[in-house]
Scaffold this motif. Structure first.
Motif, PDB file in Angstrom:
ATOM      1  N   HIS A 205      31.131  37.272  34.951  1.00 41.78           N
ATOM      2  CA  HIS A 205      31.454  36.266  35.950  1.00 41.78           C
ATOM      3  C   HIS A 205      32.740  35.559  35.602  1.00 41.78           C
ATOM      4  O   HIS A 205      32.991  35.281  34.430  1.00 41.78           O
ATOM      5  CB  HIS A 205      30.393  35.159  35.958  1.00 41.78           C
ATOM      6  N   SER A 206      33.470  35.186  36.630  1.00 41.87           N
ATOM      7  CA  SER A 206      34.412  34.099  36.499  1.00 41.87           C
ATOM      8  C   SER A 206      33.628  32.862  36.921  1.00 41.87           C
ATOM      9  O   SER A 206      33.318  32.689  38.092  1.00 41.87           O
ATOM     10  CB  SER A 206      35.609  34.324  37.427  1.00 41.87           C
ATOM     11  N   ALA A 207      33.284  32.018  35.959  1.00 42.05           N
ATOM     12  CA  ALA A 207      32.540  30.782  36.269  1.00 42.05           C
ATOM     13  C   ALA A 207      33.411  29.800  37.044  1.00 42.05           C
ATOM     14  O   ALA A 207      32.920  28.853  37.655  1.00 42.05           O
ATOM     15  CB  ALA A 207      32.046  30.140  34.976  1.00 42.05           C
ATOM     16  N   THR A 208      34.718  30.087  36.996  1.00 43.91           N
ATOM     17  CA  THR A 208      35.730  29.286  37.697  1.00 43.91           C
ATOM     18  C   THR A 208      35.439  29.155  39.193  1.00 43.91           C
ATOM     19  O   THR A 208      35.862  28.198  39.833  1.00 43.91           O
ATOM     20  CB  THR A 208      37.094  30.005  37.531  1.00 43.91           C
ATOM     21  N   LYS A 209      34.767  30.142  39.758  1.00 47.36           N
ATOM     22  CA  LYS A 209      34.582  30.201  41.211  1.00 47.36           C
ATOM     23  C   LYS A 209      33.292  29.480  41.586  1.00 47.36           C
ATOM     24  O   LYS A 209      33.202  28.290  41.428  1.00 47.36           O
ATOM     25  CB  LYS A 209      34.604  31.666  41.669  1.00 47.36           C
ATOM     26  N   TYR A 210      32.279  30.211  42.074  1.00 53.00           N
ATOM     27  CA  TYR A 210      31.092  29.547  42.626  1.00 53.00           C
ATOM     28  C   TYR A 210      30.224  28.844  41.580  1.00 53.00           C
ATOM     29  O   TYR A 210      29.472  27.940  41.925  1.00 53.00           O
ATOM     30  CB  TYR A 210      30.225  30.559  43.374  1.00 53.00           C
ATOM     31  N   VAL A 218      38.047  26.313  34.331  1.00 49.62           N
ATOM     32  CA  VAL A 218      38.166  27.760  34.164  1.00 49.62           C
ATOM     33  C   VAL A 218      37.177  28.187  33.083  1.00 49.62           C
ATOM     34  O   VAL A 218      37.109  27.556  32.022  1.00 49.62           O
ATOM     35  CB  VAL A 218      39.613  28.136  33.768  1.00 49.62           C
ATOM     36  N   GLY A 219      36.422  29.240  33.358  1.00 47.18           N
ATOM     37  CA  GLY A 219      35.474  29.738  32.360  1.00 47.18           C
ATOM     38  C   GLY A 219      34.903  31.066  32.788  1.00 47.18           C
ATOM     39  O   GLY A 219      35.113  31.513  33.929  1.00 47.18           O
ATOM     40  N   GLY A 220      34.168  31.712  31.887  1.00 43.69           N
ATOM     41  CA  GLY A 220      33.557  32.996  32.218  1.00 43.69           C
ATOM     42  C   GLY A 220      32.281  33.199  31.429  1.00 43.69           C
ATOM     43  O   GLY A 220      31.959  32.418  30.529  1.00 43.69           O
TER      44      GLY A 220
HETATM   45  C1  LIG Z   1      38.847  34.952  39.456  1.00 46.31           C
HETATM   46  C2  LIG Z   1      38.184  36.245  39.168  1.00 46.31           C
HETATM   47  C3  LIG Z   1      38.207  36.808  37.873  1.00 46.31           C
HETATM   48  C4  LIG Z   1      38.966  36.183  36.732  1.00 46.31           C
HETATM   49  O1  LIG Z   1      38.409  34.978  36.343  1.00 46.31           O
HETATM   50  P1  LIG Z   1      39.242  33.806  35.647  1.00 46.31           P
HETATM   51  O2  LIG Z   1      38.206  32.765  35.414  1.00 46.31           O
HETATM   52  O3  LIG Z   1      40.315  33.398  36.606  1.00 46.31           O
HETATM   53  O4  LIG Z   1      39.803  34.370  34.386  1.00 46.31           O
HETATM   54  C5  LIG Z   1      37.528  37.991  37.678  1.00 46.31           C
HETATM   55  N1  LIG Z   1      36.863  38.606  38.678  1.00 46.31           N
HETATM   56  C6  LIG Z   1      36.834  38.095  39.919  1.00 46.31           C
HETATM   57  C7  LIG Z   1      36.093  38.827  40.985  1.00 46.31           C
HETATM   58  C8  LIG Z   1      37.502  36.913  40.217  1.00 46.31           C
HETATM   59  O5  LIG Z   1      37.479  36.432  41.466  1.00 46.31           O
END
Ligand SMILES: *Cc1c(COP(=O)(O)O)cnc(C)c1O
Length: 393
Positions: A205-210, A218-220
């Motif tokens: 996951h990019s925790a940055t999103k949802y 920013v995280g994962g």
């Molecule tokens: C944004 C995104 C990433 C990268 O994540 P970061 O937190 O920006 O490093 C990877 N995969 C998908 C599908 C993304 O949307």
């Protein structure tokens, strides 16, 4: 320590992984500390040798980060999770931990652009072979498989065309060659799709999103079997792309509302898709929630809802697409997604701008394509915001 008693996702999103200190805090504590004090020299020695469990240093472990990891493991239904400094750090960590020179990776062409760059620019430099294939063309995956294949990597639904692939079938294919299936579940989150339950081996996951959901940190994270995650932990401890405790705390708060938010994002996206599909100025809408979308039935089966991201092609070219984007007063013009705030972007000149014309054509990134991430604003207001621009075409 909260015990997972087979609770439903909504309960786990609020409760899983929480530990309380002796202070009895109700909300998860933020342990903003780089290091830890040992009660004695002997205990310090035992912790360093690994003989006694316990914290040593926050590059290794941190109680707030651990709560986030355990909550994500519970939500994705995995044995263990490893939090990282970004989504890309999660993908890098699994490459570094699991691949060696001579190994092969097969990757969908329709993945996040930086993921493609990581494989081509860096993994290939260290002797890892990488093949890119069309997400939904099973034969291409099959043909690319060989005895050195270690990972199959994909996103479903894809960005920005919302193509959908059968995770269970892809897992079977990977396992038939002794490889692992990795699914980047960033667009769905465990609230909509749980790839591990469908046979995938690792979820990233990019925790940055949802997972954050409000565009703050920013995280994962990677989730999977404990023995695989242990390999990632060793890489993280050695190389250092660990998650900041502060970010883990923000993500824990974000997860509490994950299901509610995802359902609201999906409702707005679905309503926008149906409405856009009826507009004269719109040539095509890409969203698996539309019954005519080729991935509709599969998405209905393997996802809880259809997701918050969609794309559409307007009548005209780049100029027309830019007009619609520039007419927006609510939608933020940004490439980010998965935020409470709706966003709008022109993929051909931003997220996919570095692709050659040939690769753009193959990926379906046309000049008239617009991608939106539906936020949590009122649907009628979002509709009017897009209608203003469409009226100019
Ligand atoms: C944004 C995104 C990433 C990268 O994540 P970061 O937190 O920006 O490093 C990877 N995969 C998908 C599908 C993304 O949307």
């Amino acid at each position: 320590m909260f015990e997972d008693d087979g609770y439903a996702l909504d309960t786990l999103a609020v409760r899983a992984g929480q530990t309380r200190s002796d202070e009895g805090e109700h909300s998860e504590a933020l342990y903003l500390t780089s290091s830890y004090v040992f009660p004695s020299a002997a205990e310090a020695a035992a912790r360093f040798s690994g003989e006694n469990p316990g914290n040593v240093y926050s590059r290794y472990t941190n109680p707030t980060v651990r709560m986030f990891e355990q909550r994500m493991a519970a939500l994705e239904g995995g044995e263990a999770a490893v939090a990282t400094s970004s989504g890309m750090a999660a993908i890098l960590s699994l490459c570094m931990a699991l691949l060696k020179s001579g190994d092969k990776v097969i990757c969908s062409r329709s993945v996040f652009g930086t993921t493609t760059a990581l494989f081509t620019r860096y993994m290939q430099k260290f002797g890892v072979r990488v093949s890119f294939v069309d997400l939904t063309d099973r034969q291409q995956w099959q043909d690319a498989l060989d005895g050195d294949t270690k990972l199959l990597f994909l996103e479903t639904p894809s960005n920005p065309l919302c193509e959908v692939v059968d995770i269970r079938a892809m897992a079977d294919l990977a396992h038939s060659a002794g490889a692992l299936l990795v699914v980047d579940n960033c667009f769905c989150t465990p609230a909509l799709q749980r790839p591990l339950a469908l046979g995938a081996d690792i979820v990233v996951h990019s925790a940055t999103k949802y997972l954050d959901g409000q565009g703050r940190c920013v995280g994962g994270v990677a989730v999977g079997k404990k023995d695989i995650m242990d390999e990632l932990v060793i890489f993280l401890r050695t190389a250092g792309p660990s998650m900041s405790p502060f970010n883990a705390w923000v993500f824990l708060k974000g997860l509490e509302t994950l299901k509610l938010r995802m359902e609201a994002h999906c409702r707005n996206a679905l309503a926008l898709a149906f409405w856009l599909d009826e507009q004269d100025a719109v040539e095509k809408v890409n969203y698996a929630g539309l019954p005519k979308h080729p991935g509709h039935l599969l998405a209905a089966e393997q996802q809880h809802m259809f997701g918050g991201v969609l794309s559409f092609a307007v009548r005209g070219g780049r100029e027309a697409a830019w007009k619609v984007i520039d007419a927006c007063k609510i939608f933020s013009v940004t490439a980010n997604l998965g935020d409470a705030k709706s966003t709008i972007v022109h993929p051909a000149t931003t997220t996919h701008g570095r692709l050659s014309d040939e690769d753009k054509a193959r990926a379906g990134i046309t000049e008239n394509l617009i991608r939106v991430s539906a936020g949590l604003e009122d649907f009628g207001d979002l509709q009017s915001d897009l209608a203003r621009g469409l009226a100019l075409l």
